[in-house]
Write an enzyme that holds these catalytic residues in place. Structure first.
Site, mmCIF file in Angstrom:
data_model
loop_
_atom_site.group_PDB
_atom_site.id
_atom_site.type_symbol
_atom_site.label_atom_id
_atom_site.label_comp_id
_atom_site.label_asym_id
_atom_site.label_seq_id
_atom_site.Cartn_x
_atom_site.Cartn_y
_atom_site.Cartn_z
ATOM 1 N N LYS A 1 0.843 -1.295 0.000
ATOM 2 C CA LYS A 1 -0.253 0.040 0.035
ATOM 3 C C LYS A 1 0.913 1.297 -0.029
ATOM 4 O O LYS A 1 2.044 1.153 0.101
ATOM 5 C CB LYS A 1 -0.997 -0.075 1.163
HETATM 6 C C1 LIG Z 1 -5.194 -4.126 1.034
HETATM 7 C C2 LIG Z 1 -6.812 -3.719 0.975
HETATM 8 C C3 LIG Z 1 -7.675 -4.199 2.093
HETATM 9 C C4 LIG Z 1 -7.416 -4.748 3.171
HETATM 10 O O1 LIG Z 1 -6.294 -4.310 3.996
HETATM 11 P P1 LIG Z 1 -5.666 -4.960 5.123
HETATM 12 O O2 LIG Z 1 -4.974 -4.111 5.935
HETATM 13 O O3 LIG Z 1 -4.740 -6.197 4.534
HETATM 14 O O4 LIG Z 1 -6.597 -5.744 5.898
HETATM 15 C C5 LIG Z 1 -8.998 -3.690 1.828
HETATM 16 N N1 LIG Z 1 -9.447 -3.030 0.744
HETATM 17 C C6 LIG Z 1 -8.611 -3.028 -0.256
HETATM 18 C C7 LIG Z 1 -9.221 -2.208 -1.488
HETATM 19 C C8 LIG Z 1 -7.471 -3.277 -0.385
HETATM 20 O O5 LIG Z 1 -6.609 -2.970 -1.180
#
Ligand SMILES: *Cc1c(COP(=O)(O)O)cnc(C)c1O
Length: 384
Positions: free
Chosen positions: A188
């Protein structure tokens, strides 16, 4: 293999984590609240609460908004499964609003039509989860107009969109939503290893999420039944979870946050370079919607219909050339778990067409121009 995404860590990040390891608090110390506040300050929201993941944040946001059995949550099918699962955790029914194939973002027209029908049938959603696909904000003003008209709650799944903006609003300021949730998984925009932050302008919602992520326990005498037994005393006032973020994670997140704008600027420069380098190939980048500043989380292209090669062939040729392309996303309603809830192929034609044509190319701050040239050369050969 050049991956599609990768974290950018430097010595200052490593030092920040080492400092926590030498301190008294590995968890439940000062860092997680500090990180939550820092993200809220960056975005311009009143409150920010750090927790173990964005998935946890979506779950707690739904609970704090009162979602329960017999109610409905609507989500975008072009997202990670967590955007929908949060509704199921609360026992609610999940349904999906189709996307615009040009951007992968939720279609305001589809949302409006679905709301009209749902109102006639007495089946309006309590909560809508919207996603800023690939980091490009959805039309928040368009959704807000419908939110006012139909009275649903809005949660922004902004896992892709830290550092992005819609008109003069920064994603996470919750100008148009009840809560926004960010993820700090390593792919991210910035990372804390694993982690999430929920931002909101509602003090009650922030306080409740803060309790729910720690078992539903409170030490606030104002919330207790009866008198406190003494300084050690706490009460569990509702059913919560252990969704805490550790101080180790929060220190990494805080350190990374200082370089967020730098990361987004680098991603934007690389994305604009892709756009120039890909001109003339049978690939169409995501439509760039007016009035948005994307966070450029993913660089997604659509394979044109007359390319003379299937998306699968292109994917396999790229992987064979050492390029870690990806596909974002398999429509959530086509997952076996959701098929078992009654969804089937053909339910969401926009999302399904999108899925058939997309490919995610490598994009992350440390991708070099030489590596990017390698990606484009591999595409050229595969498409020749
Ligand atoms: C990565 C992601 C999540 C989940 O995030 P986590 O921190 O791994 O729980 C939820 N929604 C989207 C669109 C994502 O890309």
């Amino acid at each position: 293999m050049i991956p599609y995404g990768h974290q950018s860590l430097d010595e200052s990040d490593i030092d920040a984590v080492a400092d926590v390891l030498r301190s008294d608090w590995l968890t439940q110390g000062p860092m997680a609240p500090r990180f939550g506040r820092a993200v809220a300050d960056y975005c311009g929201a009143a409150h920010g609460v750090a927790m173990s993941s964005a998935t946890a944040g979506l779950h707690l946001a739904c609970l704090a908004l009162g979602l329960g059995p017999g109610e409905r949550l609507w989500s975008s099918p072009i997202s990670f499964v967590a955007s929908a699962n949060c509704g199921r955790y609360c026992g609610a029914e999940v349904d999906f609003v189709d996307v615009e194939p040009a951007s992968g973002n939720l279609s305001i027209d589809a949302l409006e039509r679905k709301l009209e029908l749902a109102e006639q049938q007495g089946r309006l959603p309590k909560v809508l989860v919207t996603v800023h696909f690939a980091g490009q904000p959805v039309d928040l003003a368009g959704i807000d107009r419908l939110r006012v008209q139909y009275g649903f709650k809005l949660i922004e799944d902004a896992a892709h969109a830290l550092g992005a903006g819609f008109a003069d609003s920064r994603i996470g300021d919750c100008r148009y939503s009840d809560a926004t949730v960010f993820s700090f998984h390593p792919v991210k925009p910035i990372t804390s290893g694993e982690g999430g932050v929920l931002t909101t302008n509602d003090p009650e919602l922030a306080a409740q999420v803060g309790r729910l992520l720690c078992h539903g326990i409170s030490r606030d005498p104002a919330l207790m039944q009866g008198e406190s037994d003494g300084p050690w005393y706490y009460q569990q006032i509702e059913l919560g979870y252990n969704y805490r973020m550790s101080d180790i994670q929060a220190a990494l997140g805080l350190s990374q946050l200082q370089r967020l704008d730098q990361f987004v600027a680098r991603r934007r420069a690389l994305a604009e370079r892709y756009e120039r380098l890909l001109a003339g190939l049978p690939l169409t980048p995501l439509a760039r919607l007016p009035g948005r500043q994307s966070g450029w989380h993913l660089y997604v292209v659509r394979l044109d219909a007359g390319a003379g090669i299937t998306r699968r062939q292109l994917f396999e040729a790229m992987r064979a050339a050492g390029i870690g392309v990806q596909v974002h996303y398999i429509p959530i309603h086509l997952q076996p778990y959701y098929r078992d809830q009654g969804f089937a192929e053909g339910d969401l034609p926009g999302a399904e067409a999108f899925y058939q044509s997309v490919l995610t190319l490598p994009l992350y701050p440390e991708l070099s121009e030489a590596q990017q040239d390698e990606v484009v050369e591999a595409l050229r050969q595969a498409l020749a």
